[in-house]
Each structure stands twice: as structure tokens, then as C-alpha cells.
Design a protein around this motif. Structure first.
Motif, PDB file in Angstrom:
ATOM      1  N   GLY A   1      10.137  24.249  18.497  1.00 47.28           N
ATOM      2  CA  GLY A   1      11.369  24.202  17.713  1.00 47.28           C
ATOM      3  C   GLY A   1      12.027  22.843  17.677  1.00 47.28           C
ATOM      4  O   GLY A   1      12.991  22.633  16.944  1.00 47.28           O
ATOM      5  N   ASP A   2      11.538  21.881  18.491  1.00 42.71           N
ATOM      6  CA  ASP A   2      12.137  20.545  18.531  1.00 42.71           C
ATOM      7  C   ASP A   2      11.886  19.837  17.199  1.00 42.71           C
ATOM      8  O   ASP A   2      10.744  19.750  16.745  1.00 42.71           O
ATOM      9  CB  ASP A   2      11.523  19.740  19.678  1.00 42.71           C
ATOM     10  N   PRO A   3      12.940  19.294  16.569  1.00 42.25           N
ATOM     11  CA  PRO A   3      12.779  18.694  15.242  1.00 42.25           C
ATOM     12  C   PRO A   3      12.183  17.287  15.235  1.00 42.25           C
ATOM     13  O   PRO A   3      11.947  16.727  14.170  1.00 42.25           O
ATOM     14  CB  PRO A   3      14.210  18.664  14.709  1.00 42.25           C
TER      15      PRO A   3
ATOM     16  N   THR B   1      10.281  14.934  22.898  1.00 36.73           N
ATOM     17  CA  THR B   1      10.338  13.692  23.665  1.00 36.73           C
ATOM     18  C   THR B   1      11.440  13.823  24.708  1.00 36.73           C
ATOM     19  O   THR B   1      12.286  14.720  24.605  1.00 36.73           O
ATOM     20  CB  THR B   1      10.645  12.485  22.747  1.00 36.73           C
ATOM     21  N   PRO B   2      11.470  12.930  25.703  1.00 38.63           N
ATOM     22  CA  PRO B   2      12.523  13.011  26.720  1.00 38.63           C
ATOM     23  C   PRO B   2      13.928  12.832  26.159  1.00 38.63           C
ATOM     24  O   PRO B   2      14.902  13.210  26.802  1.00 38.63           O
ATOM     25  CB  PRO B   2      12.182  11.882  27.690  1.00 38.63           C
ATOM     26  N   ILE B   3      14.056  12.264  24.970  1.00 39.27           N
ATOM     27  CA  ILE B   3      15.395  12.016  24.429  1.00 39.27           C
ATOM     28  C   ILE B   3      15.715  12.827  23.172  1.00 39.27           C
ATOM     29  O   ILE B   3      16.780  12.676  22.586  1.00 39.27           O
ATOM     30  CB  ILE B   3      15.608  10.513  24.134  1.00 39.27           C
ATOM     31  N   SER B   4      14.825  13.706  22.756  1.00 40.56           N
ATOM     32  CA  SER B   4      15.108  14.497  21.550  1.00 40.56           C
ATOM     33  C   SER B   4      15.946  15.734  21.890  1.00 40.56           C
ATOM     34  O   SER B   4      15.754  16.363  22.918  1.00 40.56           O
ATOM     35  CB  SER B   4      13.810  14.891  20.848  1.00 40.56           C
ATOM     36  N   ASN B   5      16.878  16.041  21.024  1.00 39.77           N
ATOM     37  CA  ASN B   5      17.727  17.240  21.108  1.00 39.77           C
ATOM     38  C   ASN B   5      18.535  17.325  22.402  1.00 39.77           C
ATOM     39  O   ASN B   5      18.747  18.413  22.932  1.00 39.77           O
ATOM     40  CB  ASN B   5      16.893  18.510  20.908  1.00 39.77           C
TER      41      ASN B   5
END
Length: 152
Positions: A13-15, A21-25
């Protein structure tokens, strides 16, 4: 709403176009605490009170309560709290038992309408209404804290 997820039935579900990645969402959690007293609970006809407003871009993660001083007086024998976005509403929580032992802390459950996906255009700020209903008699003392955790 603040959290962005890929819509539909997907494995990830991560866009992020490159995958998680460690910094996404990443979002910082904000906590709003509301004090409720015996004045927020009445018998027969519930008391509806606008207790807070959350920013329009808030995504509610959870709600909990802490019973500092048990509701007492007026022959009270039970108390329930509903939480909604409208006066008298139960959009989030319906009739949660708050007539509990002093020192009790619990997540409000079941809870609905939280963890909403990011959407544009955003609506207005999110009102938080509490409906307090007592059984047998209206309390004259007591103190409960509603804890709302959200991100933006």
C-alpha cells in the motif's frame, strides 16, 4: 486526511514509486486530550458536547480514555460515551462503557471511521462531539480523559 495509501486490493500500500523506503509515508503522532466531567453525562437525554476540533488534514489513529475519578452521585448506576463528528453522532464510537474502576485506561473499541486515506479537496476541520449518557441518575462528580491520537 493525512495518510497516503495506494487504493484498491494491492500487496503493497506504500505509494512510493520504488516501493517502501525508510522515509516513505512517515508521520508524526499528535495527541489531543479532552477532560470530561460529570457535567458531560446526564440521564434519559444524553448530553452532547463539542469537545475538540482536529485539523482538516488529520487522520485519527486511535482513541482511548482514562478514568481519573469514577462518575458518582445522583444514583448513577452506569455511563456510556459515544464519540462522533456531529452532535449526538456515533460516527467513531457508540455507547462505550466508561463507568469503570478508577485508574482504568482502555482503547475505545470498536471504533469506525478512522485511518482514512488522503483525499483532495480536504473538507473542513473535524469536530469531535461526545455524547454522555448516564443510567438511573445524573452524576454530580467524576473525571474522565478522552485521548485522541492522530497524524497530519
Amino acid at each position: 486526511m493525512a495518510i497516503n495509501f495506494v487504493q484498491g486490493q494491492v500487496a503493497v500500500g506504500d505509494p512510493s514509486p520504488t516501493g517502501p523506503t525508510p522515509i516513505s509515508n512517515i508521520k508524526d503522532v499528535v495527541t489531543k486530550v479532552v477532560k470530561l466531567t460529570s457535567a458531560n453525562f446526564t440521564v434519559t437525554t444524553a448530553t452532547n458536547t463539542l469537545v475538540a476540533r482536529l485539523p482538516a488534514d488529520a487522520t485519527i489513529l486511535s482513541m482511548s480514555y482514562w478514568n481519573k475519578t469514577k462518575l458518582a452521585g445522583g444514583s448513577i448506576s452506569a455511563a456510556a460515551m459515544s464519540v462522533g463528528s456531529t452532535s449526538g453522532g456515533t460516527e467513531f464510537v457508540s455507547a462505550f462503557d466508561v463507568f469503570t474502576t478508577v485508574g482504568t485506561m482502555a482503547f475505545l473499541s470498536p471504533i469506525t471511521g478512522i485511518m482514512q486515506n488522503y483525499s483532495l479537496p480536504q473538507g473542513g476541520d473535524i469536530p469531535i462531539w461526545v455524547k454522555g449518557l448516564a443510567t438511573t441518575g445524573s452524576p454530580t462528580s467524576g473525571e474522565i480523559y478522552l485521548v485522541i491520537e492522530y497524524v497530519r
